[in-house]
Design an enzyme around this catalytic site. Structure first.
Site, PDB file in Angstrom:
ATOM      1  CB  SER A  49      45.509   3.343  49.814  1.00  0.00           C
ATOM      2  OG  SER A  49      45.044   3.440  48.474  1.00  0.00           O
ATOM      3  CG  PHE A  73      36.711   3.982  46.204  1.00  0.00           C
ATOM      4  CD1 PHE A  73      36.010   3.243  47.135  1.00  0.00           C
ATOM      5  CD2 PHE A  73      36.051   4.338  45.033  1.00  0.00           C
ATOM      6  CE1 PHE A  73      34.687   2.856  46.919  1.00  0.00           C
ATOM      7  CE2 PHE A  73      34.728   3.961  44.797  1.00  0.00           C
ATOM      8  CZ  PHE A  73      34.048   3.218  45.749  1.00  0.00           C
ATOM      9  CB  ALA A 111      38.293  11.102  47.071  1.00  0.00           C
ATOM     10  CB  ALA A 139      45.665   7.817  40.463  1.00  0.00           C
ATOM     11  CE1 TYR A 234      51.351  11.032  32.478  1.00  0.00           C
ATOM     12  CE2 TYR A 234      51.819  13.376  32.449  1.00  0.00           C
ATOM     13  CZ  TYR A 234      51.390  12.257  33.121  1.00  0.00           C
ATOM     14  OH  TYR A 234      50.987  12.356  34.423  1.00  0.00           O
ATOM     15  CE  LYS A 243      48.435  14.418  36.040  1.00  0.00           C
ATOM     16  NZ  LYS A 243      47.989  14.097  37.407  1.00  0.00           N
ATOM     17  CB  VAL A 273      57.001   1.077  38.782  1.00  0.00           C
ATOM     18  CG1 VAL A 273      55.996  -0.052  38.507  1.00  0.00           C
ATOM     19  CG2 VAL A 273      58.217   0.930  37.880  1.00  0.00           C
TER      20      VAL A 273
END
Length: 396
Positions: A49, A73, A111, A139, A234, A243, A273
């Site tokens: 989405s 969701f 999900a 995410a 990160y 990851k 972004v």
């Protein structure tokens, strides 16, 4: 009602239906202006989405003429509360896909749950027979394990030692120093459980067992590596551990699907972004500097340009998806170009509140952030009344 943006930190709590529809229209027009993709016929996008997942659905449908199922969701409008941006995005996508005669269905729910996996499989059987591309772009800050029932929460933290660097409040443009304390072992474990490859693997296993994954199918999950300046928070932090797990899962899935001619990849994408990236300290300032440099060099890409290039050049291009035969696609290649990174780091060392608008693309960052929620979009009258209640016609 008149809908205006209301922000709380890195979150916008309102979304504009007409603005979101305009953003979808813009993505569709871009894809339709490009060369057709000789790609998939039936596509499942898990996390469809917003962001890269949404762009994947647009590229598949309007670039390759694919039928799609999107899993996400999101919530509809309720009273004076607007729906989430993802709800409006998906409604606009379905409307445009239906006009072209493409099959398009949305499954709204968690999900990570067995229920949603089963519902998706049933829909594939009834409408598509099978799918030949599965995009995994979830995410989420939390995940409840469908077998054990344990709920995990992810954190964005360094590992081992505290991390200090510059960060930016993109609403005000203030550049300041931030220090983030290191994660515990338990926090690392939980972050991997949320953002690693286990759920992706579960999806592929269930689709395979149900016989709805086509022979020769491709599956792709999305990741990010980024420059050294963001590595501590990160790539070498909790998210990086997750990851790494995602990338190891791609190797396993590639072997698993390879027995029937299938493929699995992790696509390392450009910094953009998104609601997720806005929440990571240091990253908004880096993205602002990166935007400025890449726009000056004429190589800036937003989600749709990046994903169209992934589909047309790598996944369904004439050559191999990766130069080295690995399962890691580096579609962040323009971001990581030596000349780009050198210029970004030169600016990074000079960045402060007084010069952030000069050295970085603060306005571009803000515009992209509000665009995510349908605001600051050309062609929309934000002083006019808008109906927040928008139906999602093909939802389950």
């Amino acid at each position: 009602m008149i809908i205006q943006p209301k922000t709380r930190g890195f979150i916008c709590t309102t979304a504009h239906p007409e603005g979101c529809a305009k953003q979808i229209e813009k993505q569709i027009k871009y894809v339709q202006s490009q060369k057709k993709i000789s790609g998939p016929a039936n596509v499942l996008v898990i996390g469809a989405s917003t962001g890269y997942g949404l762009a994947s659905r647009v590229a598949a449908a309007f670039g390759a003429g694919a039928n799609t199922i999107g899993v996400f969701f999101d919530r509809p409008a309720e009273g004076s509360r607007t729906a989430s941006a993802g709800w409006y995005n998906s409604a606009a996508f379905e409307e445009q896909a239906n006009e072209l005669g493409l099959k398009s269905f949305s499954i709204v729910g968690d999900a990570f749950s067995n229920e949603i996996k089963e519902k998706t499989i049933e829909l594939i059987k009834n409408e598509f027979t099978n799918v030949d591309l599965v995009i995994y772009s979830v995410a989420s800050p939390r995940r409840t394990h469908p077998v054990t029932g344990e709920t995990f929460s992810s954190v964005i933290k360094p590992i081992g030692t505290a991390y200090s660097n510059k960060t930016m409040n993109f609403h005000t443009g203030e550049v300041s120093d931030t220090t983030i304390e290191p994660a515990t072992e338990e926090e690392v474990r939980q972050t991997i459980a949320v953002m690693g490859g286990e759920d992706w693997s579960m999806w592929i296993d269930e689709l395979s067992k149900a016989g709805v994954l086509a022979d020769g199918a491709t599956t792709v999950a999305y990741s990010y590596i980024g420059p050294e300046v963001t590595h501590a928070i990160y790539r070498e932090g909790t998210i990086g551990k997750a990851k790494n797990d995602l990338e190891q899962t791609a190797v396993k899935l590639n072997e698993q699907l390879g027995t029937k001619g299938g493929r699995a990849f992790v696509s390392v994408n450009k910094a953009l972004v998104t609601q997720s990236s806005s929440a990571i300290p240091v990253v908004p300032l880096y993205i602002s500097a990166l935007y400025k440099v890449m726009k000056e060099k004429g190589i800036h890409e937003n989600c749709i340009e990046q994903i169209y290039r992934l589909f047309s050049d790598r996944l369904y291009g004439e050559g191999p998806a990766t130069a080295d035969g690995s399962t890691l696609i580096r579609i962040d290649d323009w971001e990581m170009r030596e000349d780009v990174q050198k210029e970004v780091m030169d600016r990074w060392n000079k960045l402060e509140t007084a010069n952030v608008s000069e050295l970085a693309d603060l306005e571009g960052y803000r515009e992209d952030f509000f665009n995510l929620f349908g605001f600051q979009t050309e062609g929309v009258d934000y002083d006019a009344e808008s109906d927040p209640a928008v139906e999602l016609p093909n939802s389950y």
